[in-house]
Scaffold this motif. Sequence first.
Motif, PDB file in Angstrom:
ATOM      1  N   ALA A 139       0.844  -1.191   0.000  1.00  0.00           N
ATOM      2  CA  ALA A 139       0.000   0.000   0.000  1.00  0.00           C
ATOM      3  C   ALA A 139       0.881   1.243   0.000  1.00  0.00           C
ATOM      4  O   ALA A 139       1.871   1.310   0.740  1.00  0.00           O
ATOM      5  CB  ALA A 139      -0.923   0.018   1.219  1.00  0.00           C
ATOM      6  N   ASP A 140       0.554   2.208  -0.840  1.00  0.00           N
ATOM      7  CA  ASP A 140       1.236   3.497  -0.869  1.00  0.00           C
ATOM      8  C   ASP A 140       0.345   4.530  -0.209  1.00  0.00           C
ATOM      9  O   ASP A 140      -0.777   4.800  -0.670  1.00  0.00           O
ATOM     10  CB  ASP A 140       1.566   3.895  -2.304  1.00  0.00           C
ATOM     11  CG  ASP A 140       2.686   3.041  -2.887  1.00  0.00           C
ATOM     12  OD1 ASP A 140       3.746   2.951  -2.237  1.00  0.00           O
ATOM     13  OD2 ASP A 140       2.495   2.454  -3.975  1.00  0.00           O
ATOM     14  N   LEU A 141       0.850   5.108   0.874  1.00  0.00           N
ATOM     15  CA  LEU A 141       0.059   5.959   1.743  1.00  0.00           C
ATOM     16  C   LEU A 141       0.577   7.392   1.709  1.00  0.00           C
ATOM     17  O   LEU A 141       1.793   7.624   1.813  1.00  0.00           O
ATOM     18  CB  LEU A 141       0.096   5.417   3.175  1.00  0.00           C
ATOM     19  CG  LEU A 141      -0.266   3.928   3.303  1.00  0.00           C
ATOM     20  CD1 LEU A 141       0.042   3.417   4.703  1.00  0.00           C
ATOM     21  CD2 LEU A 141      -1.734   3.713   2.960  1.00  0.00           C
ATOM     22  N   ALA A 142      -0.339   8.335   1.573  1.00  0.00           N
ATOM     23  CA  ALA A 142       0.021   9.748   1.470  1.00  0.00           C
ATOM     24  C   ALA A 142       0.170  10.359   2.860  1.00  0.00           C
ATOM     25  O   ALA A 142      -0.572  11.265   3.253  1.00  0.00           O
ATOM     26  CB  ALA A 142      -1.026  10.500   0.649  1.00  0.00           C
ATOM     27  N   ALA A 143       1.149   9.838   3.604  1.00  0.00           N
ATOM     28  CA  ALA A 143       1.411  10.346   4.953  1.00  0.00           C
ATOM     29  C   ALA A 143       2.839   9.966   5.329  1.00  0.00           C
ATOM     30  O   ALA A 143       3.349   8.931   4.865  1.00  0.00           O
ATOM     31  CB  ALA A 143       0.431   9.752   5.960  1.00  0.00           C
ATOM     32  N   PRO A 144       3.508  10.771   6.144  1.00  0.00           N
ATOM     33  CA  PRO A 144       4.876  10.428   6.543  1.00  0.00           C
ATOM     34  C   PRO A 144       4.915   9.162   7.381  1.00  0.00           C
ATOM     35  O   PRO A 144       3.918   8.759   7.991  1.00  0.00           O
ATOM     36  CB  PRO A 144       5.324  11.657   7.339  1.00  0.00           C
ATOM     37  CG  PRO A 144       4.061  12.312   7.791  1.00  0.00           C
ATOM     38  CD  PRO A 144       3.051  12.050   6.720  1.00  0.00           C
ATOM     39  N   ILE A 145       6.092   8.553   7.446  1.00  0.00           N
ATOM     40  CA  ILE A 145       6.222   7.256   8.092  1.00  0.00           C
ATOM     41  C   ILE A 145       5.831   7.312   9.562  1.00  0.00           C
ATOM     42  O   ILE A 145       5.233   6.378  10.101  1.00  0.00           O
ATOM     43  CB  ILE A 145       7.664   6.721   7.915  1.00  0.00           C
ATOM     44  CG1 ILE A 145       7.763   5.261   8.350  1.00  0.00           C
ATOM     45  CG2 ILE A 145       8.677   7.604   8.625  1.00  0.00           C
ATOM     46  CD1 ILE A 145       9.094   4.613   7.992  1.00  0.00           C
ATOM     47  N   GLU A 146       6.133   8.427  10.254  1.00  0.00           N
ATOM     48  CA  GLU A 146       5.791   8.521  11.673  1.00  0.00           C
ATOM     49  C   GLU A 146       4.278   8.516  11.873  1.00  0.00           C
ATOM     50  O   GLU A 146       3.778   7.939  12.843  1.00  0.00           O
ATOM     51  CB  GLU A 146       6.396   9.791  12.283  1.00  0.00           C
ATOM     52  CG  GLU A 146       7.914   9.798  12.356  1.00  0.00           C
ATOM     53  CD  GLU A 146       8.562  10.194  11.030  1.00  0.00           C
ATOM     54  OE1 GLU A 146       7.812  10.549  10.087  1.00  0.00           O
ATOM     55  OE2 GLU A 146       9.804  10.131  10.940  1.00  0.00           O
ATOM     56  N   ARG A 147       3.551   9.155  10.956  1.00  0.00           N
ATOM     57  CA  ARG A 147       2.084   9.173  11.067  1.00  0.00           C
ATOM     58  C   ARG A 147       1.514   7.781  10.801  1.00  0.00           C
ATOM     59  O   ARG A 147       0.587   7.338  11.496  1.00  0.00           O
ATOM     60  CB  ARG A 147       1.498  10.181  10.076  1.00  0.00           C
ATOM     61  CG  ARG A 147      -0.037  10.211  10.051  1.00  0.00           C
ATOM     62  CD  ARG A 147      -0.604  10.774  11.329  1.00  0.00           C
ATOM     63  NE  ARG A 147      -2.063  10.649  11.370  1.00  0.00           N
ATOM     64  CZ  ARG A 147      -2.721   9.939  12.262  1.00  0.00           C
ATOM     65  NH1 ARG A 147      -2.070   9.276  13.211  1.00  0.00           N
ATOM     66  NH2 ARG A 147      -4.041   9.887  12.241  1.00  0.00           N
TER      67      ARG A 147
END
Length: 326
Positions: A19-27
């Motif tokens: 899955a490609d997620l539009a959020a930084p890794i910490e989030r």
Amino acid sequence: MPVTDIITDHENLTMTVVADLAAPIERVWGVYADPEQLGRFWGPPGWPATFTSWNHEVGGRATYTMHGPRGEKSSGYWEFLAIEQPHRFEVLDGFSDEQGNPNEDFPAMRMEFTFESTPDGTRMRNTSHFVSLEALEQIVAMGAVEGTRMAMAQLDAVLQDLRDYAQGKGTEVELLDDTHVRITRLVEGSRDLVWRAHTEPELIKRWMLGPDGWEMTVCEVGLKAGDRYRNEWAPVGDTEGEPFGFEGEVLLVDAPRRAVQLERMSGTEGPDVLNDVNLYEEDGATLITVLMEFPDKETRDMILATGMADGMEASYQRLEGSVLTV
């Protein structure tokens, strides 16, 4: 839809979700490390998960139950095998009873989650390792591939601030498959007040009217599973149209979060449509999510073609303007 690929590898006995997620890794790590946020997308639509225990450390366990729209329940557990914040964690995942005792009729599997920063956000890989080909095929036959895809489709709403995700978009209609439709609308107001507006007749009559020119003449609510309910509308003044109504049975109530009911046109033998209403509040705004289950594609298309979404948007505007602002 964040899922870009689901790969079943019969030779290596794995199923991998990418899955490609539009959020930084910490989030992204944060939503997997918080049981309240995780529960919003771990189950597929119509089966939200409630984590009843959460010991987020190596050797610790988490237990959860997913609640189906007709009162069904499916429980499971995680045993944390590795935690490497924010890049990786690994769990033993299995079915259980509601107390967290493993169900030996279904094999447990090892799941590894990895998170990698990308220019656009984060790539997540979830690889499930099975003990045998039979175990892999059993899980796939139970609908794991499509269920995972539909569950992950809920993740965008969790990763974003609720207003960033939905404010100003009005009533949105998403076709999930041939028989399921998800409708979302953000309203400014607390979940408790939105719940009251859906369950108190004197408030319902003020906003659940569809387009202008109609009034609600009958409003009989059901407040617990097994109750019957009935709503009827009639045109006002020179508005064209014939009186009509809907009636049905309440299947599930979890105030002030969720209500599920079967609905049909009054005076007919169906078809029945299942309406699963969920309310989620964040910072004074409430996301209304209605998951509709139709008996078939033809019924779905027929009902959507009536202008249902436009009527719902008119009602939600009235809800914000005449109920939630009082």
